[in-house]
Design a protein around this motif. Structure first.
Motif, PDB file in Angstrom:
ATOM      1  N   THR A  10     -16.345   3.679   8.904  1.00 48.34           N
ATOM      2  CA  THR A  10     -15.740   3.883  10.232  1.00 48.34           C
ATOM      3  C   THR A  10     -14.209   4.003  10.135  1.00 48.34           C
ATOM      4  O   THR A  10     -13.501   3.097  10.558  1.00 48.34           O
ATOM      5  CB  THR A  10     -16.074   2.698  11.158  1.00 48.34           C
ATOM      6  OG1 THR A  10     -15.662   1.480  10.463  1.00 48.34           O
ATOM      7  CG2 THR A  10     -17.530   2.608  11.500  1.00 48.34           C
ATOM      8  N   GLY A  14      -9.447   1.009  15.471  1.00 48.06           N
ATOM      9  CA  GLY A  14     -10.033   0.060  16.412  1.00 48.06           C
ATOM     10  C   GLY A  14     -11.543  -0.088  16.352  1.00 48.06           C
ATOM     11  O   GLY A  14     -12.122  -0.896  17.077  1.00 48.06           O
ATOM     12  N   LYS A  15     -12.187   0.684  15.507  1.00 49.77           N
ATOM     13  CA  LYS A  15     -13.652   0.648  15.457  1.00 49.77           C
ATOM     14  C   LYS A  15     -14.125  -0.612  14.721  1.00 49.77           C
ATOM     15  O   LYS A  15     -13.623  -0.938  13.651  1.00 49.77           O
ATOM     16  CB  LYS A  15     -14.123   1.900  14.706  1.00 49.77           C
ATOM     17  CG  LYS A  15     -15.601   2.056  14.664  1.00 49.77           C
ATOM     18  CD  LYS A  15     -16.048   2.956  15.776  1.00 49.77           C
ATOM     19  CE  LYS A  15     -17.545   3.155  15.693  1.00 49.77           C
ATOM     20  NZ  LYS A  15     -18.112   3.612  16.939  1.00 49.77           N
TER      21      LYS A  15
END
Ligand SMILES: Nc1ncnc2c1ncn2[C@@H]1O[C@H](COP(=O)(O)OP(=O)(O)OP(=O)(O)O)[C@@H](O)[C@H]1O
Ligand SMILES: [Mg+2]
Length: 372
Positions: A10, A14-15
């Motif tokens: 990812t 912010g994931k």
């Protein structure tokens, strides 16, 4: 075989990663606080870390945890207007429990069927922000739940932070169920702590997001890759861990590229990782280091340029000589750059760059700037 699998990495700001490397203590402390009775210190927490160390991902993780155990959450960024934003989000999150628009409180709630909510009328009244949030908290308390507010990217110039912190202090003193988690770059948090909210915030939990250990990186790479149906060859894994250098964003970038380059193969070999690291470095520069660069002052740059003159770690005393400055100047800028997470102190008085490949990136940028 990796057919039918999606890329599990990812590399997105912010994931929440599929597998969170390290951070056990902080996750344990905050999750415990969110599941507890409100007496754990981590109910108000500060997350401090350099760019790309996983602050936003952790905030999202905590908000997800909180929601899973029934809290209402308001996830905001520290910008002017954030108090309104908190109110809007809290109301929206609580709307299934309380009719926030007409200022009516939930009188009773059918456990199985939310459609059986009965409402008690009360007159709408002009109130200030704290009182409005208080109304929501009281309504939520009837359902034994509370409000978690997460504030990302704390900056010193947003006055509303002071109001928010003061209000949360009152809520807690009054026994209300509220949690506040604030994340920011070290200098943002330091400025916050030197402001009016200091006494209260000093009593709260503060977590520093240090670089990950190599074994944490290794475990996250192996586990995440396995979720994508592939495994690393041993030498490829070692090369990936070395390139990641403890930096969460780089972990995702290298893993993502390596998985893609490996294509249909179920083993990620050294060639895949070498190719992945090349691309990942460039992506890291564009997505993270450019932002770090723009945050540097001229004096910061002069300090880092002096550091970059040698090939490895450098002694503070030597830096003073290179810069032609007194030791006080060196100490001051050392502190600033430590706080921005750009350098680290390997041992007392010995400094080095701490972001992977940042020395090379910096040397190129500074040369470009001097040529202008
Ligand atoms: N503990 C971790 N393990 C693995 N990957 C992580 C971890 N923490 C964050 N990441 C990944 O690193 C990347 C950066 O995370 P995030 O955006 O949360 O950093 P940040 O500290 O908020 O950065 P910034 O200061 O730029 O806002 C994301 O791709 C995220 O999925
Ligand atoms: Mg962030």
């Amino acid at each position: 075989m990796s057919e039918g699998f999606n890329n599990p990495f990812t590399p997105v700001v912010g994931k929440v990663p599929l597998y969170m490397a390290g951070r056990e203590t902080i996750i344990d402390d905050v999750d415990t606080a969110l599941r507890g009775n409100g007496n754990d210190p981590a109910i108000i927490s500060l997350l401090v870390g350099a760019r790309g160390t996983g602050k936003t991902a952790l905030l999202s993780h905590f908000a997800d945890t909180a929601e899973s155990v029934g809290w209402v959450t308001a996830r905001v960024t520290c910008l002017s207007g954030m108090l309104d934003d908190i109110l809007v989000r809290a109301r929206r999150g609580a709307s299934h429990l309380v009719d926030t628009q007409s200022h009516r409180k939930v009188k009773s709630l059918g456990l199985k069927d939310l459609a059986t909510v009965e409402l008690e009328d009360s007159k709408p009244e002009l109130t200030n922000w704290r009182a409005q949030v208080e109304d929501i908290l009281e309504a939520l308390a009837e359902h034994e739940t509370g409000l978690l507010i997460t504030v990302d990217e704390v900056t010193p110039n947003v006055k509303e932070m002071t109001t928010l912190v003061a209000a949360c202090q009152h809520f807690l003193d009054e026994g209300k169920k509220v949690a506040l988690i604030i994340a920011g770059l070290p200098y943002g948090v330091t400025s916050l702590l030197s402001g009016e909210s200091t006494p209260f915030l000093r009593r709260t939990a503060r977590f520093e997001l240090e670089p990950l250990n190599d074994y944490e990186v290794e475990e996250a790479l192996i586990r995440t890759m396995a979720d994508g149906g592939k495994k690393f060859a041993p030498d490829a894994l070692a090369a990936a861990v070395e390139a990641v250098y403890g930096f969460p964003f780089m972990l995702q970038l290298v893993g993502y590229r390596a998985w893609r380059i490996a294509g249909g193969a179920s083993t990620v070999d050294l060639d895949c990782v070498t190719g992945a690291v090349d691309i990942a470095r460039k992506e890291l520069e564009q997505r993270v280091y450019d932002a770090v660069w723009f945050e540097l002052s001229d004096a910061d740059k002069a300090f880092l340029a002096a550091m970059a003159e040698g090939s490895g770690p450098v002694r503070q005393a030597e830096l003073a000589g290179r810069l032609g400055k007194a030791s006080g100047h060196v100490s001051r800028y050392k502190k600033r750059l430590l706080q921005q997470g750009v350098i680290k102190e390997r041992s007392r008085g010995v400094l080095e760059f701490c972001l992977p490949g940042f020395r090379e990136y910096f040397a190129e940028r500074i040369a470009e700037e001097r040529d202008l």
